[in-house]
Design an enzyme around this catalytic site. Structure first.
Site, PDB file in Angstrom:
ATOM      1  N   LYS A 118      -6.164  -8.428  33.544  1.00 28.46           N
ATOM      2  CA  LYS A 118      -6.753  -9.753  33.367  1.00 28.46           C
ATOM      3  C   LYS A 118      -7.445 -10.337  34.768  1.00 28.46           C
ATOM      4  CE  LYS A 118      -4.325 -11.500  29.448  1.00 28.46           C
ATOM      5  NZ  LYS A 118      -3.703 -12.951  28.967  1.00 28.46           N
ATOM      6  N   LYS A 211      -8.714  -2.305  22.498  1.00 32.42           N
ATOM      7  CA  LYS A 211      -7.818  -3.287  21.814  1.00 32.42           C
ATOM      8  C   LYS A 211      -8.828  -4.289  21.151  1.00 32.42           C
ATOM      9  CE  LYS A 211      -5.287  -6.242  23.864  1.00 32.42           C
ATOM     10  NZ  LYS A 211      -4.375  -6.846  24.798  1.00 32.42           N
ATOM     11  N   LYS A 214      -9.589 -11.444  21.897  1.00 30.72           N
ATOM     12  CA  LYS A 214     -10.275 -12.752  22.063  1.00 30.72           C
ATOM     13  C   LYS A 214     -11.368 -12.498  23.188  1.00 30.72           C
ATOM     14  CE  LYS A 214      -6.007 -14.832  20.894  1.00 30.72           C
ATOM     15  NZ  LYS A 214      -4.625 -15.866  21.609  1.00 30.72           N
TER      16      LYS A 214
HETATM   17  P1  TYM Z   1      -1.334 -13.525  22.569  1.00 31.16           P
HETATM   18  O1  TYM Z   1      -1.526 -14.833  22.357  1.00 31.16           O
HETATM   19  O2  TYM Z   1      -2.403 -12.540  23.389  1.00 31.16           O
HETATM   20  O3  TYM Z   1      -1.155 -12.546  21.236  1.00 31.16           O
HETATM   21  C1  TYM Z   1      -0.346 -13.067  20.132  1.00 31.16           C
HETATM   22  C2  TYM Z   1       0.294 -11.820  19.450  1.00 31.16           C
HETATM   23  O4  TYM Z   1      -0.690 -11.020  18.947  1.00 31.16           O
HETATM   24  C3  TYM Z   1      -0.430  -9.618  19.198  1.00 31.16           C
HETATM   25  N1  TYM Z   1      -1.752  -9.142  19.476  1.00 31.16           N
HETATM   26  C4  TYM Z   1      -1.906  -7.958  18.717  1.00 31.16           C
HETATM   27  N2  TYM Z   1      -1.611  -7.259  17.980  1.00 31.16           N
HETATM   28  C5  TYM Z   1      -1.928  -5.960  17.592  1.00 31.16           C
HETATM   29  N3  TYM Z   1      -3.385  -5.660  17.710  1.00 31.16           N
HETATM   30  C6  TYM Z   1      -3.947  -6.377  18.534  1.00 31.16           C
HETATM   31  N4  TYM Z   1      -5.113  -5.992  18.843  1.00 31.16           N
HETATM   32  C7  TYM Z   1      -3.409  -7.675  19.198  1.00 31.16           C
HETATM   33  N5  TYM Z   1      -3.993  -8.600  20.119  1.00 31.16           N
HETATM   34  C8  TYM Z   1      -2.683  -9.436  20.191  1.00 31.16           C
HETATM   35  C9  TYM Z   1       0.331  -9.660  20.776  1.00 31.16           C
HETATM   36  O5  TYM Z   1       1.123  -8.613  20.992  1.00 31.16           O
HETATM   37  C10 TYM Z   1       1.172 -10.996  20.443  1.00 31.16           C
HETATM   38  O6  TYM Z   1       2.257 -10.693  19.622  1.00 31.16           O
HETATM   39  N6  TYM Z   1       2.252 -13.089  26.215  1.00 31.16           N
HETATM   40  C11 TYM Z   1       2.108 -13.433  24.661  1.00 31.16           C
HETATM   41  C12 TYM Z   1       2.440 -14.827  23.904  1.00 31.16           C
HETATM   42  C13 TYM Z   1       3.871 -15.142  24.637  1.00 31.16           C
HETATM   43  C14 TYM Z   1       4.935 -14.413  24.013  1.00 31.16           C
HETATM   44  C15 TYM Z   1       6.131 -15.200  24.539  1.00 31.16           C
HETATM   45  C16 TYM Z   1       5.405 -13.556  22.798  1.00 31.16           C
HETATM   46  C17 TYM Z   1       4.154 -16.191  25.532  1.00 31.16           C
HETATM   47  N7  TYM Z   1       5.410 -16.156  25.562  1.00 31.16           N
HETATM   48  C18 TYM Z   1       7.434 -14.827  24.112  1.00 31.16           C
HETATM   49  C19 TYM Z   1       6.520 -13.547  22.731  1.00 31.16           C
HETATM   50  C20 TYM Z   1       7.645 -13.907  23.298  1.00 31.16           C
HETATM   51  C21 TYM Z   1       0.501 -13.286  24.389  1.00 31.16           C
HETATM   52  O7  TYM Z   1      -0.059 -13.196  25.122  1.00 31.16           O
HETATM   53  O8  TYM Z   1       0.120 -13.224  23.178  1.00 31.16           O
END
Ligand code: TYM
Length: 350
Positions: A118, A211, A214
């Site tokens: 990032k 991957k 967004k």
């Molecule tokens: P974020 O918002 O990027 O994504 C949310 C969830 O979607 C999953 N994900 C995917 N799974 C499969 N294939 C993909 N291409 C894909 N893109 C995203 C992510 O693995 C995630 O589960 N850091 C986290 C948010 C967070 C969080 C937490 C998660 C903040 N605090 C505590 C668990 C526990 C994040 O950026 O997710």
């Protein structure tokens, strides 16, 4: 001590939610409700770790926070039986992050691959928040002493860091933890990542080695939860494939990332295994498989999109759901913060 089992997970309100978020995370959030008490958080404090041009400014942040909340509910999360709220409403997330900042080591954070990706080449110009992002994530989970965390594959390393932080806190403060009535010296659980299902890493529709994300410049690389049926059909028909027919055995997918991805998406949407998909479509051409994929994708996503639309049209209702969730989350968070402060030695008024 055996910890009470509790599920926590979060989704960032930045940009559009896509099929990767849905299949990698939200589908599993919905499932976990049957067996566990669950807390699902819209992590608005994580969203602002990138530049304001990326998360879009105050109005966009609020809009996206409501949209992610709507996606949770439209997908089947029950905000009455479980807890749905936005992170910034609970001060404990930031407070516990500070304590964990003093437990986590710089060397641990330097290994985080998502920060490197990032921050890109201009690392000096990344926000301190982006660097600290995984510590806030550990605080999110451990503020509720959650034991299970459903996430996609890309969050695995962050979950390992959360486990390391929990363990080091327990070690550093073991005497104090025992002194406060925890005979085994364990205050925080080591949260277990739940990375399950056939779509833990959904890939870009334009490049099976990247991957689905967004932040990809091409909207054709992903299916958004708010896409209409025509857009979904167009994106799937345009999705990159190879000239071979589909294999009949899973092993045949190994050297073919695009085929593997589409089969995984179908399996996850239909609730069957990849092998079952291949038993049905193996030997056939991509064109007919893609038609079937469009069908199952639209059947699954169209009702979610229309329910999301209905919900975001009533922001007062969504905000009330978040306020109710926050008030229940706060009770749990306050309890953890009280005990954590006592363990650390912070004086507080009773
Ligand atoms: P974020 O918002 O990027 O994504 C949310 C969830 O979607 C999953 N994900 C995917 N799974 C499969 N294939 C993909 N291409 C894909 N893109 C995203 C992510 O693995 C995630 O589960 N850091 C986290 C948010 C967070 C969080 C937490 C998660 C903040 N605090 C505590 C668990 C526990 C994040 O950026 O997710």
């Amino acid at each position: 001590m055996a910890f009470v089992e509790r599920v926590f997970s979060g989704v960032q309100p930045t940009g559009n939610l896509h099929l990767g978020n849905y299949l990698g995370a939200i589908v599993n959030f919905v499932k976990m409700q049957e067996t566990h008490n669950c807390i699902y958080c819209v992590v608005d404090m994580h969203a602002i770790t990138m530049g304001i041009d990326v998360w879009g400014g105050p109005a966009e942040l609020a809009r996206n926070t409501r949209e992610v909340t709507a996606a949770f509910i439209a997908s089947g999360i029950d905000p009455n039986k479980h807890i749905v709220f936005n992170q910034s409403q609970i001060a404990g997330h930031a407070e516990l992050t500070w304590i964990f900042n003093c437990v986590a080591r710089i060397g641990w954070l330097n290994r985080m691959t998502q920060f490197k990706e990032k921050a890109g080449k201009d690392r000096e110009n990344a926000s301190v928040g982006l660097y600290d992002y995984p510590v806030l994530m550990a605080a999110d989970i451990l503020l509720y002493r959650a034991t299970h965390v459903p996430v996609g594959e890309d969050q695995k390393q962050h979950l390992e860091l959360s486990r390391d932080i929990a363990q080091k806190f327990n070690n550093d403060f073991s005497d104090s933890i025992r002194g406060h009535g925890f005979a085994d010296g364990l205050f925080f659980p080591q949260p277990e990542p739940l990375i399950t299902g056939p779509a833990t890493r959904v890939m870009s529709l334009r490049d099976g080695t990247k991957k689905m994300s967004k932040s990809d410049a091409s909207d054709n690389s992903r299916i958004n939860l708010t896409d209409d049926a025509d857009t979904i059909a167009q994106k799937i028909r345009k999705a990159k494939t190879d000239p071979e027919p589909l294999p009949s055995e899973e092993k045949g997918l190994e050297p073919r990332p695009e085929a593997d991805n589409l089969v995984g998406i179908y399996a996850a949407l239909a609730g069957i295994s990849k092998q079952e998909v291949l038993t049905q479509f193996g030997g056939g051409q991509f064109s007919s498989f893609k038609n079937a994929l469009v069908e199952v994708c639209v059947a699954k996503l169209a009702p979610i999109a229309s329910e999301m639309k209905r919900l975001v049209a009533d922001p007062g209702h969504v905000d009330a759901i978040l306020a109710d969730g926050a008030s229940r989350a706060r009770d749990l968070a306050d309890e953890t913060m009280r005990m954590t402060k006592d363990i650390v030695g912070f004086i507080r008024s009773h």
